[in-house]
Design a protein around this motif. Structure first.
Motif, PDB file in Angstrom:
ATOM      1  N   THR A 144       0.834  -1.201   0.000  1.00  0.00           N
ATOM      2  CA  THR A 144       0.000   0.000   0.000  1.00  0.00           C
ATOM      3  C   THR A 144       0.868   1.252   0.000  1.00  0.00           C
ATOM      4  OG1 THR A 144      -0.104   0.147   2.412  1.00  0.00           O
ATOM      5  CG2 THR A 144      -1.800  -1.171   1.300  1.00  0.00           C
ATOM      6  N   HIS A 145       0.268   2.321  -0.465  1.00  0.00           N
ATOM      7  CA  HIS A 145       0.862   3.659  -0.333  1.00  0.00           C
ATOM      8  C   HIS A 145      -0.269   4.650  -0.142  1.00  0.00           C
ATOM      9  CE1 HIS A 145       3.139   7.287  -0.875  1.00  0.00           C
ATOM     10  NE2 HIS A 145       2.358   7.638  -1.883  1.00  0.00           N
ATOM     11  N   SER A 146      -0.061   5.611   0.776  1.00  0.00           N
ATOM     12  CA  SER A 146      -1.115   6.579   1.100  1.00  0.00           C
ATOM     13  C   SER A 146      -0.560   7.990   1.088  1.00  0.00           C
ATOM     14  CB  SER A 146      -1.726   6.283   2.478  1.00  0.00           C
ATOM     15  OG  SER A 146      -2.272   4.976   2.529  1.00  0.00           O
ATOM     16  N   ALA A 147      -1.396   8.920   0.725  1.00  0.00           N
ATOM     17  CA  ALA A 147      -1.078  10.345   0.820  1.00  0.00           C
ATOM     18  C   ALA A 147      -2.380  11.128   0.850  1.00  0.00           C
ATOM     19  CB  ALA A 147      -0.198  10.813  -0.342  1.00  0.00           C
ATOM     20  N   TYR A 148      -2.318  12.322   1.392  1.00  0.00           N
ATOM     21  CA  TYR A 148      -3.523  13.129   1.596  1.00  0.00           C
ATOM     22  C   TYR A 148      -3.754  14.031   0.386  1.00  0.00           C
ATOM     23  CZ  TYR A 148      -7.087  14.562   4.943  1.00  0.00           C
ATOM     24  OH  TYR A 148      -8.277  14.733   5.614  1.00  0.00           O
ATOM     25  N   VAL A 149      -5.022  14.245   0.053  1.00  0.00           N
ATOM     26  CA  VAL A 149      -5.440  15.159  -1.009  1.00  0.00           C
ATOM     27  C   VAL A 149      -6.289  16.251  -0.367  1.00  0.00           C
ATOM     28  CG1 VAL A 149      -6.803  15.455  -3.106  1.00  0.00           C
ATOM     29  CG2 VAL A 149      -5.327  13.441  -2.834  1.00  0.00           C
ATOM     30  N   PHE A 150      -5.903  17.503  -0.588  1.00  0.00           N
ATOM     31  CA  PHE A 150      -6.630  18.655  -0.056  1.00  0.00           C
ATOM     32  C   PHE A 150      -7.375  19.334  -1.189  1.00  0.00           C
ATOM     33  CE2 PHE A 150      -3.186  17.917   2.867  1.00  0.00           C
ATOM     34  CZ  PHE A 150      -3.747  18.135   4.108  1.00  0.00           C
TER      35      PHE A 150
END
Length: 1361
Positions: free
Chosen positions: A302-308
């Motif tokens: 998995t890989h995660s990052a935030y989107v604003f």
């Protein structure tokens, strides 16, 4: 396997897997095995083997009667019963471990009970690998007590999914038991296929021909920012090994742990090696944590990052942002509750409320549901048509205007919930669902509704809920709602016209603050039933309170552009939706939202901040009732990366070896963790027979250098070494073990390798290479070094030497721009050249953007400093100054100052001791560095500039000069080249200050730099020295003029004359004084020229004091007065006088016509330059044949020739000398004789005539020109000199005897007939030469000469070009 998480992010909601399913309850499987009682069996005939029987099971329960494991009761006789025959038995499992399925982050315990004698040794295995609890402290816990053995796995994660084996062994034999542990995540609830696959992998972990896939996610997407209405795409590249075409991974995307499915808002793409997610027409609902899962047969990565997502620009400036997350709740036949979340941006003024709009599916017409805005974030929409589907949207409004509408909700059908369960929620495109009813049977009056309650109450509406009656018959029922004011028994039906079909109803138009009771009746075709039990009294008003403000807000460092913000939760908050966080640059009070979608946790990463800026934060809580007040502002925090421990060092080498010690060197870690490395720790271990031993610490106290001597080793033993780096965050993990080195004394004669190679000052064609000398010197001292170079990608054979002879040179030149190089160094002594050092890392020859050089500066105080500026400075960067590449920590002769991104090294007392190479290196950058060489010539020039700055001089265009004005006024003046508005002038006479007053008038024009002082006249007391003293800040200058002796007397006489002349000219006066002429009729005519006459003016003639009566009337029209004497005779001899007078004054002119007067009536002998040569001349009052004239040269009569001639023109007697030579110099004389007397006039051709009084009118250069001017190339030259002469002379400038013409380079000026200026703009070497000024009028010619010498900046001044 997932990647490692930095320690400072482990507890952050966005990075910690633990945030998933934190509120989910445990779903541990229950064992399904019957229990039986265990009883002992005694045999009187001795001990026999125990018969097979059902094994007893005892459940361990917690306080809530939940099964937490299995145990066996312990009795004192237990050991005896296990070995009651006193014989040895093979191990046997009384209770085997059971398999478990648990949620991640939970703990699991495997239990078993084992019998056997001797007591068995128990070992636990994971996938056939023994488990060592000490290898992972806190992860595993193994307990053995009274034959009960357990393995506890703490905080299970996905890697703990495996098959576990427990092995029991004694001298009689060995036996094993198996159990599986499956760790589930919440997303697997929606993905049973993956759960099944993982379960099968555990059950059959080692397939005979199975393939294990290794998945790596590269080119990962990072934190992203978008704006409403935009399209945003991001993704990752995926590398899977082995790459098998028939085994393609499954790609899944999640937002906040919810699986995304393709829609018109979300598009997914998989190209075979890259997964991409595209969000069309962004809305704030799209904000959140996005996760990519790549699922293969062997597991997933998995890989995660935030989107604003930021708000779109409002149609009206100041309008609020759009609401978000519009959902439909509790839908019934004619009723639905719409809920939403408030926006983070209110536009600068409070939100007054919200409007809810509805639209039937299949049409585009929107209908507003409420007439007045509601503040509560839920609203009951009534009046729906049963069987039709609807979508909803919400708009916010403040005093400025309306927001954009929110994203529309998902469609919802107006129907009975039971019908929805039976028929599904999908509706045809017409938006209708066909509802069928059964054929009615004989009607039965329905009973009372049950469980009536108020489920929601606000100041705008009240919502009732109830259950249908138990005895309602076979046909459907409808409802009537009634209300009454508390304290009365007057019931009023609310829905009189149309009965309600749903067991929900919203009442509007209730009086706020009043209390009501409610009840409901059922009805059908058979009639209206009895009312339900009334509700308790309900006061109309908001029952849900706005949350209180969150508590203390604490920001902590995270990255260069983000900060982790945590806060205390709002107290007693009900139905909390989440929190909004805002940030502001400290001191600006300009707040910006950090998130546009409420977050439920109390910890959040605020991204998109500016590196190096200081920010403060505040938080608000949100629920359906509204948004809370802001929390208190946090303390300001500077945005910079958090500190982590450094990565391992690498490149361990041996610099020296003796019998019992080795000197090691290594390279600095590639990542130092955001803080300076404080030291290193070295470990060593013996290697015997190829088998490494245990590690031992070589140093307890950290060493700061990248070299260390490891002592107390054994001779001829083999060793390996590892190094760990430490900073303020802690000690990093150790490096990989080094090669195996043998501890034996080096006896070679040549030196060992240099070490610690560093590259600085990298430019497109040069760099500086630094190193430390070898620790092992060899037989003799090192006397030089050889530097080798090769291209980074070239083969080993391509190493080539930079220098042919041993040197200490560190400056590398002639590099090719854009090429990458590596370097190495070899030391030399008398015995030869030693081993080469380890090569440097590849270095690209390129001048990076923003590269700066050291700049030398001399400030206004004359202080010399070296200045260096770095544009890519980080928060932890430091400027390191060195002299001759040796760091200056506390220099005695310099002061080091650093402010912001600039640093300077200031010389205290510059001298030859300071000569050398100065360099500056900036830490925590990409190699920002530069150097400056201070040579002897440069130092001399800097000292000269320093002196000029310490003692600055105001440049002058002209020195102090004097001139006479009208009325005989005296003007002293000079002109400064440049002076500021703060300039001051002091006037000094004979060392005494003089000030503005009646005698002195001062004037200072700061725009032109002209300084003047005026005096009405000069007296005897004014003889002396006049000085003007100038000051402008620190700059000073002065100019003096000496007026004493003949110079002063002449100026005083001229001033008095000018004053008298002015007074005389105020009345009638003579322009030309009385003279005579002889007419052709041989009459003598006396005449004079007058001016400033008027009618009342009179002119009187006198002879020898007696008035002469003139018959004719005087005529002043032509300004000429005449008196004719016909047939002059001796009786007419005498003194004639003319007097002009009126009420303004009078003027007198006298003419002597006696014999003495005629004899003396000649002017002094004068010299004039002509085109032919030199002319000597004099004027006589009259000339006739009786007047004898003789010319003499050096007391000898002149013999006239073609070259020397004499003659008479009118009253002028002249002597012309053509093409004069040196022989013509000397004393000349003219003699007159009229028969009665004579006169002799003389003049010195090389000097001044004895009788000459008009020499002041001759053209001459009064002064101001130097003999020699030395000037640096590139400067400007300006010279000014004073010119005298009456009439005004002609001025000519010459260069090397050739006439010059004024242009842009040579500017020639002649101002006011008195000041000649000469300017050369931007002097160059071609301007060197001889220059002259030539002035000429009718009284003579004079010249002034000077020489200009131009030198280059790097040459000694005065050297001619």
């Amino acid at each position: 396997m997932s990647g490692l998480i930095p320690f400072y992010q482990k507890h952050h909601r966005h990075y910690d897997r633990g945030y998933r399913s934190r509120e989910a309850e445990s779903a541990i499987s229950q064992y399904q095995q019957s229990s039986s009682t265990y009883s002992s069996h005694n045999s009187e005939g001795g001990v026999s083997p125990l018969p097979k029987r059902a094994k007893p099971t005892y459940l361990a329960m917690d306080k809530e009667n939940q099964i937490i494991g299995y145990v066996v009761p312990i009795f004192r006789e237990y050991h005896k019963r296990l070995n009651e025959d006193s014989l040895m038995h093979t191990p046997e499992f009384v209770i085997k471990p059971r398999s478990h399925t648990v949620w991640e982050k939970q703990c699991v315990r495997l239990h078993c009970t084992i019998s056997g004698w001797p007591e068995p040794r128990v070992v636990w295995y994971k996938n056939n690998v023994s488990i060592d609890p000490m290898a992972k402290p806190g992860k595993y816990k193994v307990v053995s007590s009274y034959s009960v053995h357990s393995l506890e796995i703490n905080k299970c994660d996905f890697d703990d999914t495996a098959q576990y084996r427990v092995s029991a062994m004694n001298s009689k034999g060995e036996t094993s038991a198996f159990a599986s542990v499956v760790v589930k995540s919440r997303f697997e609830m929606n993905h049973p296929k993956l759960f099944l696959m993982r379960t099968l992998n555990v059950i059959a972990p080692s397939l005979p021909y199975g393939v294990k896939f290794e998945t790596n996610i590269v080119e990962k997407f990072g934190v992203s920012f978008g704006r409403e209405g935009e399209t945003l795409s991001f993704g990752c590249s995926v590398i899977i090994y082995p790459s098998l075409q028939r085994f393609q991974p499954e790609i899944e995307w999640y937002r906040d742990d919810k699986l995304l499915v393709p829609s018109k808002w979300v598009q997914m793409h998989w190209s075979g090696d890259r997964a991409t997610l595209t969000l069309s027409h962004l809305n704030k609902e799209d904000e959140g944590l996005y996760t990519l899962r790549v699922i293969t047969k062997s597991g997933f990565e998995t890989h995660s990052a935030y989107v604003f997502v930021r708000d779109a620009d409002a149609e009206i400036a100041g309008a609020p942002g759009a609401p978000l997350d519009v959902h439909s709740l509790d839908a019934n036949k004619d009723y639905v509750i719409v809920s939403w979340k408030q926006p983070a941006v209110d536009g600068g003024s409070p939100i007054l409320g919200y409007f809810v709009d509805r639209c039937e599916v299949g049409v585009t017409h929107w209908v507003q549901c409420n007439d007045t805005p509601v503040k509560f974030a839920r609203f009951p929409v009534t009046g729906l048509v049963e069987g039709r589907s609807y979508v909803f949207r919400v708009r916010a409004v403040n005093k400025v205007g309306m927001s954009h509408p929110s994203r529309v909700s998902e469609p919802v059908a107006a129907m009975d919930p039971a019908d929805r369960t039976r028929k599904g929620t999908s509706a045809p495109w017409t938006g209708q669902i066909i509802v069928t009813e059964e054929e009615p049977v004989e009607g039965v009056v329905p009973g009372r509704p049950r469980d009536l309650s108020v489920i929601e109450a606000t100041k705008n509406y009240v919502v009732l809920s109830w259950k249908p009656p138990g005895d309602k018959g076979h046909e459907g029922v409808m409802y009537y709602v009634e209300k009454c004011v508390s304290g009365t028994d007057s019931w009023q039906r609310v829905n009189t016209e149309i009965p309600v079909r749903s067991p929900r109803f919203a009442l509007f138009d209730l009086a706020e603050g009043k209390s009501y009771r409610f009840r409901v009746r059922c009805c059908n075709s058979a009639g209206v039933g009895e009312p339900s039990e009334p509700t308790e009294a309900t006061t109309v008003g908001d029952k849900l309170d706005i949350p209180s403000a969150p508590g203390r807000v604490v920001p902590t460092r995270n990255t260069d552009t983000s900060v982790v913000v945590s806060w205390e939760a709002s107290r007693d908050a009900k139905e909390l939706v989440g929190y909004y966080i805002e940030s502001s640059i400290a001191g600006s009070n300009a707040w910006e939202p950090c998130n546009n979608k409420p977050v439920k946790g109390t910890r959040f990463i605020c991204h998109g901040l500016t590196t190096g800026e200081s920010y403060v934060f505040r938080v608000r809580a949100v629920n359906a009732a509204g948004i809370s007040e802001f929390s208190q502002e946090s303390e300001a925090i500077k945005v910079k990366a958090a500190i982590a421990s450094p990565t391992p060092p690498y490149g361990i080498t041996v610099l020296e070896c003796v019998r019992d010690s080795m000197v090691l060197a290594w390279k600095q870690p590639t990542f130092i963790g955001g803080a300076d490395i404080t030291g290193y720790f070295v470990d060593y271990r013996e290697v015997i027979g190829g088998v490494p031993g245990k590690w031992h610490e070589a140093n307890i106290k950290a060493v700061s250098e990248r070299a260390y001597r490891v002592s107390e080793l054994k001779e001829n033993m083999l060793y390996q070494f590892q190094v760990r780096a430490a900073n303020m965050a802690g000690v990093g993990i150790p490096s990989l073990p080094s090669e195996t080195f043998k501890c034996e004394e080096w006896t070679i004669a040549v030196p060992g390798p240099p070490h610690d190679l560093q590259v600085q000052e990298v430019r497109k064609d040069s760099l500086v290479l630094l190193w430390k000398p070898p620790v092992y010197q060899g037989r003799d001292a090192v006397n030089g070094y050889y530097i080798d170079i090769k291209e980074a990608d070239a083969d080993f054979e391509m190493w080539r030497g930079v220098n042919e002879k041993a040197t200490h040179k560190t400056f590398m030149t002639d590099l090719k721009e854009g090429e990458s190089y590596v370097f190495r160094v070899r030391a030399q002594n008398k015995a030869g050249v030693g081993k080469a050092s380890d090569p440097t890392e590849p270095v690209e020859a390129v001048t990076k953007p923003g590269t700066a050089e050291i700049v030398v500066d001399v400030d206004d105080d004359g202080v010399i400093s070296l200045n260096f500026e770095c544009s890519n400075l980080t928060a932890d960067s430091k400027f390191v100054w060195s002299k001759n590449y040796m760091e200056m920590t506390e220099p005695e002769r310099m002061t080091l100052e650093t402010k912001g991104n600039k640093s300077k090294a200031i010389f205290k007392t510059p001298s030859e001791e300071d000569l050398g190479i100065y360099s500056c290196f900036v830490t925590h950058t990409d190699g920002a560095s530069a150097s400056y060489t201070l040579s002897e010539e440069t130092l001399k020039e800097l000292l000269k500039v320093s002196h000029d700055h310490k003692f600055p001089i105001i440049p002058l265009k002209t020195e102090l000069a004097v001139e006479l004005l009208e009325k005989g006024r005296v003007r002293f003046w000079l002109q400064a080249e440049k002076i500021s508005a703060n300039g001051k002038v002091e006037y000094v006479f004979n060392d005494n200050m003089i000030h503005q007053g009646e005698k002195y008038k001062m004037n200072f024009d700061k725009n032109t730099g002209v300084i003047e002082m005026f005096m009405e006249s000069l007296g005897k007391e004014d003889e002396g020295t006049f000085t003007f003293q100038l000051q402008d800040g620190k700059a000073t200058n002065q100019s003096s003029l000496v007026l004493i002796g003949d110079v002063f007397k002449q100026l005083q006489k001229e001033s008095e004359f000018q004053k008298k002349e002015w007074i005389r000219k105020q009345g009638p006066h003579f322009v030309e004084y009385l003279g005579y002429e002889v007419t052709p009729e041989c009459c003598v005519r006396l005449k004079c020229k007058v001016a400033n006459m008027k009618k009342d003016s009179v002119a009187l003639w006198y002879k020898d004091g007696r008035e002469i009566k003139v018959n004719e009337k005087l005529d002043f029209s032509e300004g000429v007065l005449t008196l004719e004497i016909a047939q002059i005779s001796k009786k007419d001899a005498g003194i004639y006088e003319v007097v002009l007078k009126d009420d303004r004054g009078k003027d007198t002119s006298t003419l002597n016509l006696t014999d003495q007067g005629i004899t003396n009536s000649s002017t002094p002998l004068k010299i004039q330059s002509t085109e032919e040569g030199i002319r000597l001349y004099t004027f006589v009052s009259y000339y006739n044949d009786e007047l004898h004239v003789t010319w003499h040269h050096k007391d000898a009569a002149i013999a006239f020739t073609e070259r020397i001639k004499s003659g008479v023109v009118g009253e002028q007697l002249w002597l012309q000398i053509s093409e004069p030579t040196e022989k013509d110099k000397g004393k000349y004389a003219i003699e007159f004789f009229d028969g009665k007397g004579g006169l002799r006039r003389t003049v010195e051709l090389a000097g001044q005539g004895e009788e000459t009084h008009d020499h002041i009118h001759r053209a001459r250069v009064a002064g101001g020109l130097p003999d020699v001017v030395t000037i640096q190339e590139g400067k400007s030259l300006n010279l000014t000199c004073d010119i005298w002469g009456e009439p005004v002379p002609e001025v000519t400038w010459l260069k090397n005897e050739r006439e010059m013409v004024s242009n842009d380079h040579y500017i020639l000026k002649f101002d006011s007939g008195k000041f000649a200026s000469f300017t050369i703009t931007c002097v160059n070497t071609s301007d060197s030469g001889k220059y002259s000024i030539l002035v000429k009028n009718k009284y003579g010619t004079e010249s002034g000469d000077f020489t200009v010498s131009v030198f280059l900046p790097d040459e000694e001044p005065g050297k001619k070009k």
